[in-house]
Design an enzyme around this catalytic site. Structure first.
Site, PDB file in Angstrom:
ATOM      1  N   CYS A  52       0.845  -1.213   0.000  1.00 21.10           N
ATOM      2  CA  CYS A  52       0.000   0.000   0.000  1.00 21.10           C
ATOM      3  C   CYS A  52       0.872   1.252   0.000  1.00 21.10           C
ATOM      4  O   CYS A  52       1.741   1.405   0.852  1.00 21.10           O
ATOM      5  CB  CYS A  52      -0.904  -0.005   1.236  1.00 21.10           C
ATOM      6  SG  CYS A  52      -1.719   1.580   1.514  1.00 21.10           S
ATOM      7  N   CYS A  55       0.411   3.240   3.498  1.00 25.03           N
ATOM      8  CA  CYS A  55       0.800   2.712   4.803  1.00 25.03           C
ATOM      9  C   CYS A  55       2.126   3.330   5.267  1.00 25.03           C
ATOM     10  O   CYS A  55       2.981   3.675   4.439  1.00 25.03           O
ATOM     11  CB  CYS A  55       0.924   1.186   4.747  1.00 25.03           C
ATOM     12  SG  CYS A  55      -0.644   0.327   5.020  1.00 25.03           S
ATOM     13  N   HIS A 115      -4.318   0.335   7.949  1.00 23.48           N
ATOM     14  CA  HIS A 115      -4.796   0.107   6.581  1.00 23.48           C
ATOM     15  C   HIS A 115      -6.245  -0.381   6.553  1.00 23.48           C
ATOM     16  O   HIS A 115      -6.956  -0.186   5.569  1.00 23.48           O
ATOM     17  CB  HIS A 115      -3.876  -0.931   5.927  1.00 23.48           C
ATOM     18  CG  HIS A 115      -4.160  -1.204   4.484  1.00 23.48           C
ATOM     19  ND1 HIS A 115      -3.726  -0.367   3.482  1.00 23.48           N
ATOM     20  CD2 HIS A 115      -4.836  -2.217   3.882  1.00 23.48           C
ATOM     21  CE1 HIS A 115      -4.120  -0.865   2.314  1.00 23.48           C
ATOM     22  NE2 HIS A 115      -4.804  -1.980   2.523  1.00 23.48           N
ATOM     23  N   ASN A 155     -13.159   9.848  -1.481  1.00 22.57           N
ATOM     24  CA  ASN A 155     -13.746   8.851  -2.381  1.00 22.57           C
ATOM     25  C   ASN A 155     -13.551   7.523  -1.690  1.00 22.57           C
ATOM     26  O   ASN A 155     -12.420   7.147  -1.402  1.00 22.57           O
ATOM     27  CB  ASN A 155     -12.994   8.784  -3.713  1.00 22.57           C
ATOM     28  CG  ASN A 155     -13.203  10.026  -4.541  1.00 22.57           C
ATOM     29  OD1 ASN A 155     -14.284  10.592  -4.565  1.00 22.57           O
ATOM     30  ND2 ASN A 155     -12.155  10.453  -5.217  1.00 22.57           N
ATOM     31  N   SER A 163      -8.525   4.650  -5.179  1.00 27.13           N
ATOM     32  CA  SER A 163      -7.441   3.834  -5.692  1.00 27.13           C
ATOM     33  C   SER A 163      -6.969   2.815  -4.661  1.00 27.13           C
ATOM     34  O   SER A 163      -6.184   1.939  -4.982  1.00 27.13           O
ATOM     35  CB  SER A 163      -6.282   4.745  -6.079  1.00 27.13           C
ATOM     36  OG  SER A 163      -5.926   5.561  -4.977  1.00 27.13           O
ATOM     37  N   HIS A 166      -6.993   1.935   1.956  1.00 28.06           N
ATOM     38  CA  HIS A 166      -6.416   2.618   3.128  1.00 28.06           C
ATOM     39  C   HIS A 166      -7.234   3.891   3.386  1.00 28.06           C
ATOM     40  O   HIS A 166      -7.465   4.666   2.459  1.00 28.06           O
ATOM     41  CB  HIS A 166      -4.946   2.961   2.844  1.00 28.06           C
ATOM     42  CG  HIS A 166      -4.202   3.370   4.066  1.00 28.06           C
ATOM     43  ND1 HIS A 166      -3.197   2.614   4.623  1.00 28.06           N
ATOM     44  CD2 HIS A 166      -4.355   4.440   4.884  1.00 28.06           C
ATOM     45  CE1 HIS A 166      -2.754   3.218   5.711  1.00 28.06           C
ATOM     46  NE2 HIS A 166      -3.450   4.331   5.891  1.00 28.06           N
ATOM     47  N   HIS A 168      -8.415   7.288   3.578  1.00 29.56           N
ATOM     48  CA  HIS A 168      -7.789   8.550   3.176  1.00 29.56           C
ATOM     49  C   HIS A 168      -8.784   9.436   2.443  1.00 29.56           C
ATOM     50  O   HIS A 168      -9.778   8.964   1.903  1.00 29.56           O
ATOM     51  CB  HIS A 168      -6.590   8.282   2.263  1.00 29.56           C
ATOM     52  CG  HIS A 168      -6.983   7.769   0.907  1.00 29.56           C
ATOM     53  ND1 HIS A 168      -7.371   6.468   0.677  1.00 29.56           N
ATOM     54  CD2 HIS A 168      -7.074   8.393  -0.299  1.00 29.56           C
ATOM     55  CE1 HIS A 168      -7.665   6.309  -0.597  1.00 29.56           C
ATOM     56  NE2 HIS A 168      -7.508   7.456  -1.219  1.00 29.56           N
ATOM     57  N   GLN A 170      -8.891  13.489   0.201  1.00 30.60           N
ATOM     58  CA  GLN A 170      -8.082  14.417  -0.579  1.00 30.60           C
ATOM     59  C   GLN A 170      -8.530  15.839  -0.295  1.00 30.60           C
ATOM     60  O   GLN A 170      -9.665  16.065   0.137  1.00 30.60           O
ATOM     61  CB  GLN A 170      -8.252  14.160  -2.074  1.00 30.60           C
ATOM     62  CG  GLN A 170      -7.774  12.817  -2.556  1.00 30.60           C
ATOM     63  CD  GLN A 170      -7.737  12.784  -4.085  1.00 30.60           C
ATOM     64  OE1 GLN A 170      -7.234  13.700  -4.725  1.00 30.60           O
ATOM     65  NE2 GLN A 170      -8.283  11.737  -4.658  1.00 30.60           N
ATOM     66  N   HIS A 300     -21.866  16.777   2.133  1.00 24.79           N
ATOM     67  CA  HIS A 300     -22.710  15.939   1.278  1.00 24.79           C
ATOM     68  C   HIS A 300     -22.102  14.543   1.217  1.00 24.79           C
ATOM     69  O   HIS A 300     -20.882  14.404   1.086  1.00 24.79           O
ATOM     70  CB  HIS A 300     -22.737  16.466  -0.164  1.00 24.79           C
ATOM     71  CG  HIS A 300     -23.368  17.798  -0.331  1.00 24.79           C
ATOM     72  ND1 HIS A 300     -24.728  17.965  -0.434  1.00 24.79           N
ATOM     73  CD2 HIS A 300     -22.832  19.036  -0.429  1.00 24.79           C
ATOM     74  CE1 HIS A 300     -24.989  19.257  -0.608  1.00 24.79           C
ATOM     75  NE2 HIS A 300     -23.855  19.926  -0.593  1.00 24.79           N
TER      76      HIS A 300
END
Ligand code: H2U
Ligand code: ZN
Length: 344
Positions: A52, A55, A115, A155, A163, A166, A168, A170, A300
């Site tokens: 990953c 990680c 993770h 996302n 993608s 893990h 996360h 943005q 949202h």
């Protein structure tokens, strides 16, 4: 005009935040479904995954190695869509062919070194730290002179293009207000001028009178399926107190935000017994130095799933060419999410 039965009659609903309509076809929920109903094939994740790129201690694309971080970890996106050194004053205009340069900063926010955890399963203090990180980032990026919009989002799930499992999110911060922010800001400003009150404060007051569309709530925040929801299980998370950005939340409001995000995402995960995919994100005031008092902090959640772990809604045909449409009513979606939230 005769009263409209929202649970049986085809109708359209108005979204006062965007000024757009959604078509609701409640009578169609009874139609036969011949698509596949599959079980989710999610794999069990490890606490640490050597392959990953998020990680701790692992190498990312481009060769940078992540530190052995204990909590949240923020880094500049190695494939940033925007660059901070772009000269903002370039443009090209040939009649209808119009383009402007756009400067910005894209960051990735790891919620945890683990993770295998998610917003729903992170221990509360760790999720609370994510709320602090979102706040710090909003303040830090927003204070840069060329940044007027700070968009934090997550996302989740391959279905939404994430993608990597893990946990996360943005942050994309840039000079010009994005389309959604522009629409919502204008609607809130117009409403404020016309009614001398806040659009989302007034909406929340309406929604908390009944509970038809409420999903979960605490003393500071409410999660509901908005009256005008487009996605089957779309939700809106609203602060009860009027604040324009995450930086204005008190300590107890930050706690409450972490709690409601945990509760809401846990309900999502239980709905179809699968890690529920979604795109979610904050809408907060532009960071152009103005007060933007009309802007009410909210989040949202846009999840694509319709009726099982694998059967999703597609925005196609009429929706792409005309107007978004839904079958299951927002009221029924909220009811199902409330029931899911009560499951162990
Ligand atoms: P998503 O899972 O929402 O796509 O976010 C992951 C982001 O991580 C994505 O924007 C970035 C991608 O550009 N990334 C890096 O910055 N470094 C890497 O080594 C891989 C992915
Ligand atoms: Zn990982």
């Amino acid at each position: 005009m005769a009263d409209l039965d929202l649970q049986t009659t085809p109708h359209r609903r108005f979204n006062p935040l965007t000024g757009e309509w959604v078509l609701v076809s409640p009578h169609r929920t009874a139609r036969p479904w011949q698509g596949q109903i599959e079980e989710s094939s999610e794999q069990k994740l490890l606490a640490y995954d050597g392959s990953c790129y998020l990680c701790p201690g692992n190498e990312r694309a481009g060769g940078v190695r992540n530190p052995d971080y204990p909590g949240t970890f923020v880094f500049e996106n190695d494939f940033a869509a925007l660059k901070s050194d772009t000269n903002q004053s370039q443009n090209r205009e040939q009649g209808l062919l119009r383009a402007e340069s756009e400067a910005g900063i894209c960051r990735v926010v790891c919620f945890s070194p683990r993770h295998d955890l998610t917003i729903a399963t992170l221990p509360f203090p760790d999720l609370r730290r994510v709320v602090d990180t979102w706040t710090e980032q909003y303040l830090e990026l927003g204070s840069l002179p060329f940044i007027n919009s700070v968009q934090s989002f997550e996302n989740r799930g391959a279905m939404m293009g994430a993608s990597n499992p893990h946990p996360h999110g943005q942050i994309w911060a840039n000079a010009n207000l994005p389309n959604e922010a522009t629409k919502e800001l204008k609607s809130q400003l117009d409403y404020g001028l016309a009614h001398d009150s806040c659009l989302l404060c007034d909406y929340l007051a309406l929604e908390t009178k009944g509970n038809a569309r409420l999903v979960c709530e605490n003393q500071e925040f409410v999660a509901l399926v908005p009256f005008w929801a487009v996605w089957p299980f779309e939700t809106l998370v609203l602060g009860r107190r009027h604040t324009t950005g995450i930086d204005q939340l008190s300590e107890s409001e930050r706690d409450a935000l972490a709690h409601i995000l945990k509760q809401l995402t846990a309900s999502y995960d239980r709905l179809f017994a699968t890690p529920f995919p979604y795109s979610m994100g904050f809408h907060q005031r532009p960071t152009d130095g103005q007060a933007h008092e009309e802007h009410h902090l909210h989040l949202h959640f846009y999840p694509p799933l319709l009726r099982s772990a694998t059967v999703r809604k597609f925005m196609v045909g009429y929706e792409l060419l005309a107007t978004p449409q839904r079958d299951i009513t927002p009221e029924e979606a909220a009811r199902r999410l409330r029931v899911a939230g009560e499951k162990e």
